[in-house]
Design a protein around this motif. Structure first.
Motif, short mmCIF file in Angstrom:
data_model
loop_
_atom_site.label_atom_id
_atom_site.label_comp_id
_atom_site.label_asym_id
_atom_site.label_seq_id
_atom_site.Cartn_x
_atom_site.Cartn_y
_atom_site.Cartn_z
N THR A 31 0.85 -1.19 0.00
CA THR A 31 0.00 0.00 0.00
C THR A 31 0.88 1.25 0.00
OG1 THR A 31 -0.03 0.14 2.40
CG2 THR A 31 -1.76 -1.20 1.36
N ARG A 32 0.26 2.36 -0.34
CA ARG A 32 0.95 3.66 -0.25
C ARG A 32 1.48 3.88 1.17
NH1 ARG A 32 3.86 6.71 -3.04
NH2 ARG A 32 5.04 6.74 -1.13
N ASP A 36 5.34 4.50 2.48
CA ASP A 36 5.68 5.69 3.27
C ASP A 36 6.50 5.30 4.50
OD1 ASP A 36 4.36 7.37 1.53
OD2 ASP A 36 2.55 7.55 2.76
N GLU A 44 8.60 7.55 -4.07
CA GLU A 44 8.13 6.94 -5.32
C GLU A 44 9.06 5.80 -5.72
OE1 GLU A 44 5.35 7.47 -6.80
OE2 GLU A 44 4.73 9.25 -5.66
N TYR A 80 4.99 -3.12 -8.78
CA TYR A 80 4.18 -1.95 -9.03
C TYR A 80 3.04 -2.34 -9.96
CZ TYR A 80 2.96 2.76 -10.49
OH TYR A 80 2.28 3.90 -10.76
N LEU A 82 1.03 0.06 -6.81
CA LEU A 82 0.64 -0.10 -5.41
C LEU A 82 -0.81 -0.59 -5.37
CD1 LEU A 82 2.21 3.15 -3.91
CD2 LEU A 82 3.19 0.86 -4.04
#
Ligand SMILES: [Zn+2]
Length: 205
Positions: A31-32, A36, A44, A80, A82
């Motif tokens: 997930t994003r 993070d 990115e 990729y 996400l």
């Protein structure tokens, strides 16, 4: 690589039931939020190499997987794009090494899936669920499905020719206009039957 080439005749008849294999080494979908934490806010991913399926790539960035035995598997590719869930796909061999017992699941189905910890350069994420052994499956464009006479979510058998010839059962068909014809097997299935990327297997109905 054409392993189905015969010796006969002047005109070769193309085999219509042949499907190329993509061998899936251990990898994760993130997930994003996880990116993070693992790589820093807003990070990115960068393309390492494109996948056979359109608009997908393996990222340069990798993570380390930790299991309850505190053994680590390093260099695990992130795929990729996400997703809205974390999914870690490993082989049964990996599972023994890590000390986990994940079920065989189709992508996105995390019922009964197990927990692992992912470690990145900037942080770590405990994934409470989402570690699975990926079920055997075939990606098909609707044209391929029509040609084979199968539909989405059918199960088929695949004959694997060669010195370690074998028939693989319970192979899930996934049909989507965004897919290119390709069978995905994990490294345990592939190694046991001498299969490598691009190997051609035959759909058995
Ligand atoms: Zn796949």
């Amino acid at each position: 690589v054409n392993l189905s080439a015969g010796t006969a005749a002047t005109v070769s008849v193309p085999k219509t039931n042949v499907i190329p294999v993509g061998v899936s080494n251990r990898h994760c979908h993130l997930t994003r939020e996880s990116v993070d934490i693992l790589f820093g806010p807003g990070y990115e991913l960068n393309e390492y190499r494109p996948l056979y399926q359109p608009n997908q790539y393996a990222a340069k960035e990798t993570v380390t997987i930790l299991g309850p035995k505190l053994r680590a598997i390093e260099g695990v590719r992130i795929l990729y794009p996400l997703r809205d869930y974390n999914q870690v796909e490993i082989s049964k061999t990996d599972a023994y090494y890590l000390g986990v017992n994940p079920p065989i699941k189709d992508s996105g189905d995390h019922e009964g899936s197990v927990a692992v910890t992912l470690v990145g350069p900037k942080g770590s994420v405990y994934i409470e669920k989402g570690c699975i052994l990926a079920g055997r499956h075939i990606h098909m464009h609707p044209d391929d499905a029509a040609r084979f006479g199968v539909k989405d979510k059918d199960y088929v058998k695949l004959h694997v020719p060669g010195e370690r010839a074998v028939t693989l059962e319970r192979v899930l068909v996934r049909v989507n206009p965004g897919y290119k014809l390709e069978c995905h097997l994990d490294t345990d299935d592939a190694n046991s039957a001498g299969i490598y990327c691009g190997y051609e297997v035959e759909l058995v109905k």
